[in-house]
Design an enzyme around this catalytic site. Structure first.
Site, PDB file in Angstrom:
ATOM      1  N   ASP A   1       0.964  -1.154   0.027  1.00  0.00           N
ATOM      2  CA  ASP A   1       0.152   0.025   0.079  1.00  0.00           C
ATOM      3  C   ASP A   1       0.984   1.291   0.083  1.00  0.00           C
ATOM      4  OD1 ASP A   1      -2.862   0.216  -0.282  1.00  0.00           O
ATOM      5  OD2 ASP A   1      -3.146   0.086   1.820  1.00  0.00           O
TER       6      ASP A   1
ATOM      7  N   ASP B   1      -9.042  -3.176   3.255  1.00  0.00           N
ATOM      8  CA  ASP B   1      -8.973  -2.460   4.371  1.00  0.00           C
ATOM      9  C   ASP B   1      -9.577  -3.164   5.566  1.00  0.00           C
ATOM     10  OD1 ASP B   1      -7.156  -0.849   3.263  1.00  0.00           O
ATOM     11  OD2 ASP B   1      -8.533   0.414   2.873  1.00  0.00           O
TER      12      ASP B   1
END
Length: 611
Positions: free
Chosen positions: A370, A425
């Protein structure tokens, strides 16, 4: 057997694809009409809302009581006629670029351009070339189709007084709170999904463990209790997961067009139908009388199909179909979130982290993925363009990836954008939270129940991991909101895993180390019931075995597993020592079963000696 493996492989592949796609930084854009919100007050008819374009005036000072006129020609793709000095000019989308329209309005003396979409229900973010906007100083505001028609009606009618004067409008930029009721609802959805998925997976784990204990004597006949439909990640698979994510991201960067988007859409809808059916069928089974829970219906080509599936499948298909057709409508986020929650619940129930070791490989690797594609890659390659942001914006498809939760900022006519959170997430930290739930079930039963309810709760909070993992996940989301509010590390968007992984993984590691159970959780579940082996505890194996023998916990090293009674310890330990495959066969289990007999006899003798 082969069918089961094919089904699990397909589920794992589809789950991985959806999780990886959801790791894209979709927070870059969340709506077809997204930007700073502008309040329009036309002839005192109450506030309406549009969004400010990325060029021209930023409306630091409001524009008050501008004359409202319609462009002639309507698309402003040429020299405009009429008295437009200091006016707000209504322009329809189409036939030339947005900057060309704005330049024509400004050349005619207009102070603001109100561009309305040509599509019913539509509102568009105005794109532009940076080198074409340096001379533009007017306020460029994008408004919905319906509002554009309403303003044109005011102009044609001579204002709200019915022809008694000119129509006038005031423009004022308003601030949208980052954390509002929409953001709170998104937080509740994410945390609630993690809790529900962990509890659901824990119930499956507990049921399967009890089944394993009840069927333990059958191990002598080389039978294994039916396993739950779960897929465990390995350390190698966790690393491969991140490599596959990067490859898929680059693939989408180069090939994501309208046609490829529909491939993503179909995959999402297929996964949605499957997950919704499982969820609705489980809920319906709880409402049906016991005699009907396991009822089946004979269907052509499908044979005997559970009644709960037959009853709920049409609803799941209808939800997915309605959302797919009207996915860009203002209300479509409700159906998208419903499908997303169902899909994530199924993944959290089925895809498992079997040990803290795997979590310590998977989560930091995904965090590095990420951070690299959000912060580092734009600095190294592409002249500052983020591959992740480009793909999240849909590339050349003109669409937005559906693998995310979204909740609108309420109170601005749907034009204030959305609070967004990718499935990854929720799922990736959720895998660790679900693991702590399963660990709590094993550790709690290993020690035994307390005498009273109050003592049980106090003891649970003292020794458990799950509630603290949930709290740390919620705190990580709050940190993500703070990072967005204060633009930590820049304005290019915030990778939520940068805050979620340290909060969740750090909390579990710290608790395990403080309680002396780090080695136990690090090695993870063993045995057919997925239990935590007592011999893996960091404390002395002999001391631990003596302390917990009465609760059914025995053996040294990795041989003992939790049981309901001492007589069950040996057979379960034997199966744990063997390598069991998913076909019900036990490979290399002879030696384990031999040790199990000896362990069982020893523990039974010890139990008799204690009386």
């Amino acid at each position: 057997m082969k069918g089961r493996w094919a089904e699990r492989f397909a589920f794992l592949l589809l789950s991985a694809f959806l999780i990886l796609a959801s790791l894209l930084q979709a927070s870059a854009r969340g709506d077809e009409c997204f930007g700073p919100v502008v309040e329009l007050d036309a002839d005192g008819q109450g506030p309406k809302f549009g969004v400010l374009g990325g060029f021209g005036s930023n409306l630091t000072e409001p524009l008050v009581s501008l004359k409202l006129v319609a462009a002639n020609p309507a698309d402003a793709c040429g020299e405009l006629a009429g008295a437009l000095a200091g006016a707000a000019v209504i322009v329809v989308r189409g036939n030339c670029t947005f900057t060309e329209k704005a330049a024509a309005v400004q050349a005619a003396g207009g102070a603001a351009m109100l561009l309305y979409d040509s599509q019913v229900g539509g509102c568009v973010t105005m794109g532009f070339e940076p080198n074409a906007t340096s001379s533009l100083t007017l306020a460029a505001v994008s408004i919905p189709h319906e509002l554009g028609l309403q303003l044109l009606g005011l102009v044609a009618g001579g204002g709200s007084a019915g022809g008694a004067g000119e129509a006038r409008v005031s423009l004022r930029r308003v601030s949208v709170p980052l954390v509002d009721s929409g953001a709170v609802l998104l937080w509740v959805l994410a945390v609630g999904t993690v809790i529900a998925g962990s509890v659901w997976g824990g119930l499956d784990h507990l049921t399967h463990r009890r089944t394993a204990e009840d069927q333990a004597p059958l191990i002598h006949a080389a039978h294994k209790p039916a396993s739950a439909e779960t897929v465990d990640l390995t350390p190698r698979a966790a690393l491969a997961f991140v490599g596959l994510a990067s490859c898929m991201l680059l693939l989408l960067y180069f090939v994501l067009n309208k046609a490829f988007f529909y491939v993503l859409l179909v995959l999402f809808c297929v996964a949605s139908v499957q997950s919704q059916t499982v969820l609705y069928a489980a809920a319906l089974a709880q409402l049906l009388p016991p005699a009907r829970k396991n009822a089946h219906v004979q269907l052509p080509w499908l044979g005997a199909t559970p009644l709960t599936v037959v009853a709920t499948l049409p609803l799941a298909v209808a939800v997915a179909a309605v959302w797919a057709v009207w996915r860009n409508s203002a209300w479509a986020w409700v159906l998208q979130d419903l499908q997303g929650v169902a899909l994530m619940l199924l993944v959290l129930r089925t895809l498992r982290v079997p040990s803290l070791k795997v979590a310590c490989i998977l989560l930091p690797a995904c965090l590095a993925y990420d951070v690299f594609w959000v912060f580092i890659q734009p600095l190294l390659f592409g002249g500052g363009e983020s591959v992740m942001v480009h793909v999240a914006q849909g590339g050349s498809s003109g669409e937005y990836i559906p693998m995310l939760l979204r909740v609108p900022h309420f109170g601005f006519g749907g034009l204030a954008g959305y609070s967004l959170l990718g499935f990854g997430d929720v799922i990736l930290p959720g895998l660790l939270v679900a693991y702590t739930r399963r660990a709590d079930l094993d550790l709690g039963l290993a020690v035994g129940a307390s005498a009273s309810a109050a003592a049980s709760i106090q003891y649970f909070l003292k020794v458990s991991y799950f509630p603290y993992a949930v709290l740390s996940y919620g705190a990580g989301l709050c940190l993500t909101y703070a990072a967005l509010a204060f633009s930590w590390f820049g304005d290019q968007g915030q990778p939520a895993l940068l805050y979620l992984v340290p909060c969740t993984l750090g909390t579990v590691l710290a608790l395990a180390a403080a309680r002396g159970q780090l080695g136990l959780l690090w090695r993870g579940a063993h045995g057919p019931g997925g239990r935590l082996g007592a011999g893996d505890h960091d404390s002395d194996a002999g001391e631990e075995g003596a302390r917990l023998a009465g609760a059914g916990l025995g053996g040294a090293g990795g041989g003992g597993v939790v049981g309901n009674g001492a007589g069950q310890v040996g057979p379960l330990a034997g199966l744990a020592a063997g390598v069991a495959d998913e076909d019900g066969d036990v490979e290399a289990g002879g030696r384990g079963i031999g040790r199990a007999h000896r362990s069982s006899s020893a523990v039974s003798a010890a139990a008799r000696a204690r009386g």
